[in-house]
Design a protein around this motif. Structure first.
Motif, PDB file in Angstrom:
ATOM      1  N   SER A 326       0.822  -1.218   0.000  1.00 50.44           N
ATOM      2  CA  SER A 326       0.000   0.000   0.000  1.00 50.44           C
ATOM      3  C   SER A 326       0.853   1.265   0.000  1.00 50.44           C
ATOM      4  CB  SER A 326      -0.942   0.004   1.211  1.00 50.44           C
ATOM      5  OG  SER A 326      -0.213  -0.119   2.423  1.00 50.44           O
ATOM      6  N   SER A 329      -0.341   3.994  -2.536  1.00 52.11           N
ATOM      7  CA  SER A 329      -1.663   4.545  -2.237  1.00 52.11           C
ATOM      8  C   SER A 329      -1.615   5.446  -1.002  1.00 52.11           C
ATOM      9  CB  SER A 329      -2.677   3.413  -2.017  1.00 52.11           C
ATOM     10  OG  SER A 329      -2.286   2.582  -0.951  1.00 52.11           O
ATOM     11  N   GLU A 339      -1.807   3.577  -9.024  1.00 53.75           N
ATOM     12  CA  GLU A 339      -2.487   2.543  -9.786  1.00 53.75           C
ATOM     13  C   GLU A 339      -1.577   1.384 -10.171  1.00 53.75           C
ATOM     14  OE1 GLU A 339      -1.503   5.833 -12.823  1.00 53.75           O
ATOM     15  OE2 GLU A 339      -2.062   5.659 -10.712  1.00 53.75           O
ATOM     16  N   GLY A 341       0.111  -1.959 -10.162  1.00 53.45           N
ATOM     17  CA  GLY A 341      -0.200  -3.235  -9.531  1.00 53.45           C
ATOM     18  C   GLY A 341       1.015  -4.100  -9.284  1.00 53.45           C
ATOM     19  N   GLN A 342       2.145  -3.731  -9.894  1.00 57.76           N
ATOM     20  CA  GLN A 342       3.362  -4.493  -9.699  1.00 57.76           C
ATOM     21  C   GLN A 342       4.558  -3.625 -10.049  1.00 57.76           C
ATOM     22  OE1 GLN A 342       2.721  -7.769 -12.400  1.00 57.76           O
ATOM     23  NE2 GLN A 342       3.649  -6.701 -14.119  1.00 57.76           N
ATOM     24  N   THR A 369      -0.763  -6.140  -5.242  1.00 65.45           N
ATOM     25  CA  THR A 369      -2.175  -6.432  -5.047  1.00 65.45           C
ATOM     26  C   THR A 369      -2.309  -7.811  -4.413  1.00 65.45           C
ATOM     27  OG1 THR A 369      -2.449  -7.451  -7.227  1.00 65.45           O
ATOM     28  CG2 THR A 369      -2.785  -5.064  -7.069  1.00 65.45           C
ATOM     29  N   THR A 370      -3.476  -8.082  -3.880  1.00 67.53           N
ATOM     30  CA  THR A 370      -3.735  -9.386  -3.270  1.00 67.53           C
ATOM     31  C   THR A 370      -4.433 -10.327  -4.242  1.00 67.53           C
ATOM     32  OG1 THR A 370      -5.818  -8.530  -2.366  1.00 67.53           O
ATOM     33  CG2 THR A 370      -3.859  -8.414  -0.955  1.00 67.53           C
ATOM     34  N   ILE A 664     -13.239  -9.081  -8.341  1.00 64.31           N
ATOM     35  CA  ILE A 664     -12.828  -7.750  -8.790  1.00 64.31           C
ATOM     36  C   ILE A 664     -13.999  -6.964  -9.371  1.00 64.31           C
ATOM     37  CG2 ILE A 664     -11.313  -6.505 -10.376  1.00 64.31           C
ATOM     38  CD1 ILE A 664      -9.375  -8.805 -10.196  1.00 64.31           C
TER      39      ILE A 664
END
Length: 783
Positions: A326, A329, A339, A341-342, A369-370, A664
């Motif tokens: 996180s 964010s 934004e 994610g990796q 992300t999870t 999602i």
């Protein structure tokens, strides 16, 4: 890097305007000479080889001279030497002491700086120049100041007492830097401020006992300009950067960032230049986050490198990592965006020659992300490619190959070693009005898969992606492809004064069907199937899955050009005809037809003020649009307004990704956006955007910016509201509550002396605002 201009040395003032009297020519009559304007910037005019040896012209109303004692020029005295010009009420040369004194409205200009003083004294024996009660102004860039006393004590050394500097125009007292004394050394290109204080509207804001800043092109260690902002997310924020000139080929910038709501963060950027290329290392460290004390120290690091060594070697690196998922964010970062994610972690070394190249690649990821599977890391991959154009006339040959090792820390997932060799022949034929390329390839792949702890027997492929995997697999596949296209042109019948092209093309692709259920998916994903994807030879990236094909692709593009040969409209459409309907990947029905979805792309530019871009995929089986995007923008003299929309069905997403999307989205993607920017006046501009999710009937993001920019300072107001998540199960219930993050920020600073506008304006204001959804320019390639 921020720098004070060299001419800050106001005092270059140097009364180089005064030279020994033996060089002077005195004019006391009414003749008129062509003289440069004293307020004119002359920096671009060529400099004489020995400017101080140029003759000096003196013009005055009268001259009084006592032989061997002194000579006094009175009334509207003008002294000119090359670019230098001085005006004064009286100029006196004391011949015995060899001292020149100018008094009364002493104005001097050298084409770069203009000074106005009460009195100027020049000792011609020691080159000492003294100026009293001086005002100076830069002529080639914004900047001015005042000084009670200025002395030139050496050829390039100046001392200024009780001096100020500002980039604001005359009469504007918005801000200035004041110091009790300033020492300037042009040889060292360095200015030292003693007791400097920054004043806003004559009110001191901050104070330092000592400050050293660069004043020329040479890099110098010292403080850069601080920035200040306020927002509801971090509270009051102040950043104080320090530049460290460590060596000619590497430097460091460190920034102390105080955040009222979080703590003090230390950020740095180290840059390095060597024979192997250029590198930058960014780091961010927050010892303790007041908002999230349970997360401990929070940090981020990024290493970028790119370079060519000895012409043939290319070296690349891109490594990023943060302390927790996180991080982006919660904290504003220069390493990534919220934004993301990796983060990628890879390095590559490549050797290139005329006919072959080889590279060694390692790659890993940090997942932020999870959701989704853990991607495989390459440890490593060795590529070898060979090219033989015109092996024979109209016959080209090439071969691509690699050896790759895939590893993972995820339990229950296989690791693998892959060897792939792919030779191919092609026959390229082309003219100015068309082309025809026929290609044949042979794909040979060998897998050694580590299946220890992997469940390969229970369930089936629908519920267990590892069902049926084998330790050793050899796969051999031929591939044949033939693509032909022509370009037809004529004067448009529909639109006068326009020319139109029609560019049809057709392709046949054949790949036999082979059982590949015994191979894992290590670096493979479905490629986007837009119009241009209809004519690819592969449907997947990587080589873990080679989709069977026995199909024809056909399509056409038409373009309209105005009488200035500028493209104004283009439309492309096409489709695939499958000879075996079971080979379709884009179908969402149980009994698909032999026809793929229609793919349509369109761009439109009307008179350079109305722009449009759109694309859709229309499924002929279900008579539904699978995905689409559309952007319409209207531009005018002082701004723009844009509306955009994106749409993807849940069935299409589910059919093209390899993980469960039910956690999602429940209805796919249906999002609309409205963006606008307007220059309200010369100083004020505003911009904003709004995005709305039609599947949840909730707003995704608001963003509004209002900026004021004057000649020497700026201030910007930003309000944002973003959807951060949901309280409750919004997928399966209608009672979930959206959670928003509201943020108001205030950003202000000075302009001039190397600083840039940080508040943003117009399109750039939206692009730099840190928003996850934003401006996309339509018809970009043709503007």
């Amino acid at each position: 890097m921020s720098r004070f201009p060299r001419t800050l040395l106001a005092a270059s003032i140097s009364a180089a305007f005064l030279v020994p009297q033996t060089q002077a020519e005195t004019i006391v009559d009414d003749s008129v000479q062509e003289l440069p304007a004293i307020d004119q910037c002359l920096i671009n005019q060529p400099e004489q080889e020995n400017p101080n040896q140029l003759p000096v012209n003196v013009e005055a109303d009268s001259l009084e001279a006592i032989n061997g004692d002194k000579a006094t020029y009175r009334g509207n005295v003008i002294v000119v030497q090359g670019k230098k010009r001085m005006q004064a009420d009286n100029v006196t040369l004391h011949q015995q002491d060899n001292i020149v004194v100018a008094e009364g409205n002493v104005t001097f200009s050298d084409g770069e700086v203009k000074t106005i003083s009460d009195k100027a004294t020049n000792n011609l024996n020691t080159e000492l120049v003294e100026l009293e009660n001086t005002q100076y102004q830069f002529l080639c860039e914004p900047g001015r100041g005042e000084a009670v006393y200025v002395a030139k004590t050496g050829k390039a050394v100046y001392e200024i007492e009780d001096g100020t500097i500002t980039s604001c125009p005359e009469g504007d007292k918005s801000w200035r830097m004041r110091a009790s004394s300033i020492d300037i050394d042009q040889n060292e290109e360095e200015a030292t401020f003693y007791n400097p204080r920054f004043e806003v509207a004559n009110v001191p804001v901050f104070y330092l006992p000592f400050l050293t800043v660069p004043i020329g092109d040479t890099r110098k260690t010292g403080f850069l300009y601080p920035t200040v902002s306020y927002g509801s997310k971090n509270g009051f924020v102040m950043e104080v950067p320090v530049y460290w000139n460590l060596a000619p080929n590497y430097d460091l910038e460190t920034t102390l960032k105080y955040m009222q709501e979080r703590g003090t963060q230390l950020n740095s950027e180290f840059r390095y230049l060597s024979d192997f290329g250029q590198s930058s290392i960014k780091s961010e460290y927050l010892h303790s986050d007041k908002k999230h004390p349970d997360k401990g120290a929070r940090w981020g690091v990024q290493w970028l490198h790119s370079g060519i060594y000895d012409q043939n070697w290319k070296i690349e690196a891109d490594y990023s990592q943060v302390s927790d998922i996180s991080y982006f964010s919660d904290i504003d970062s220069k390493i990534g965006k919220q934004e993301d994610g990796q983060l990628i972690q890879e390095g590559r070394v490549t050797y290139r020659s005329a006919n072959w190249d080889a590279s060694l690649l390692t790659r890993d990821f940090q997942i932020l992300t999870t959701a989704g599977n853990q991607p495989y890391r390459l440890m490593p991959q060795l590529d070898f490619n060979y090219y033989a154009p015109e092996l024979l006339r109209y016959l080209d040959f090439n071969m691509v190959s690699h050896i790759a090792r895939f590893d993972t820390d995820a339990k229950g997932q296989p690791s693998a070693t892959r060897i792939h060799i792919e030779p191919g022949f092609s026959v390229p034929l082309g003219t100015t009005w068309g082309s025809w390329v026929t290609e044949a390839r042979l794909l040979g792949t060998y897998y050694q898969q580590d299946l220890e702890g992997v469940d390969t027997t229970s369930g089936d492929k629908e519920i267990n992606p590892y069902y049926g995997l084998e330790e050793t697999v050899t796969r051999l596949l031929p591939e044949f492809r033939s693509n032909a296209g022509i370009v037809l042109e004529r004067d448009s019948i529909v639109l006068s004064n326009y020319s139109q092209t029609l560019e049809p093309q057709v392709q046949y692709l054949y790949v036999p069907k082979v059982n590949q259920g015994n191979i894992g998916k290590y670096d493979t994903t479905v490629l986007q199937t837009d119009y241009y994807g209809l004519f690819r030879s592969r449907k997947f990236s990587g080589v873990d899955e080679i989709a069977a094909a026995n199909q024809f692709s056909y399509g056409a593009s038409t373009r309209f050009f105005d009488d200035g040969f500028k493209e104004r409209l283009n439309i492309s459409f096409g489709q695939i005809i499958y000879l075996d309907a079971n080979e379709r990947l884009d179908s969402t029905t149980d009994s698909p037809s032999n026809y793929s979805a229609w793919a349509v792309e369109m761009d439109f530019n009307y008179d350079d003020y109305l722009f449009y871009h759109g694309g859709i995929q229309y499924d002929v089986d279900t008579s539904e649009v699978q995905l689409g995007n559309s952007t319409l923008e209207y531009r005018f003299a002082d701004g723009y307004i844009q509306g955009n929309y994106r749409y993807v069905t849940k069935e299409y997403i589910d059919n093209t990704v390899d993980f469960n999307i039910n956690s999602i989205t429940r209805d796919g993607i249906s999002q609309a956006g409205l963006l606008a920017g307007y220059q309200l006046s010369q100083n004020w501009n505003a911009s904003g955007q709004y995005f709305y999710d039609m599947t949840t009937d909730e707003a995704l993001e608001w963003l509004a910016k209002l900026n004021y920019t004057s000649d020497c300072w700026y201030i910007g107001f930003t309000y944002s509201k973003r959807l951060k998540g949901w309280q409750g199960d919004y997928i399966n219930t209608n009672t979930a509550t959206p959670l928003y993050e509201n943020n108001f920020s205030l950003n202000f600073g000075i302009i001039g002396f190397g600083t840039s506008i940080g508040a943003g304006s117009g399109l750039a204001g939206l692009e730099d605002a840190g928003n996850s959804l934003g401006y996309g320019r339509p018809f970009f390639l043709n503007n």
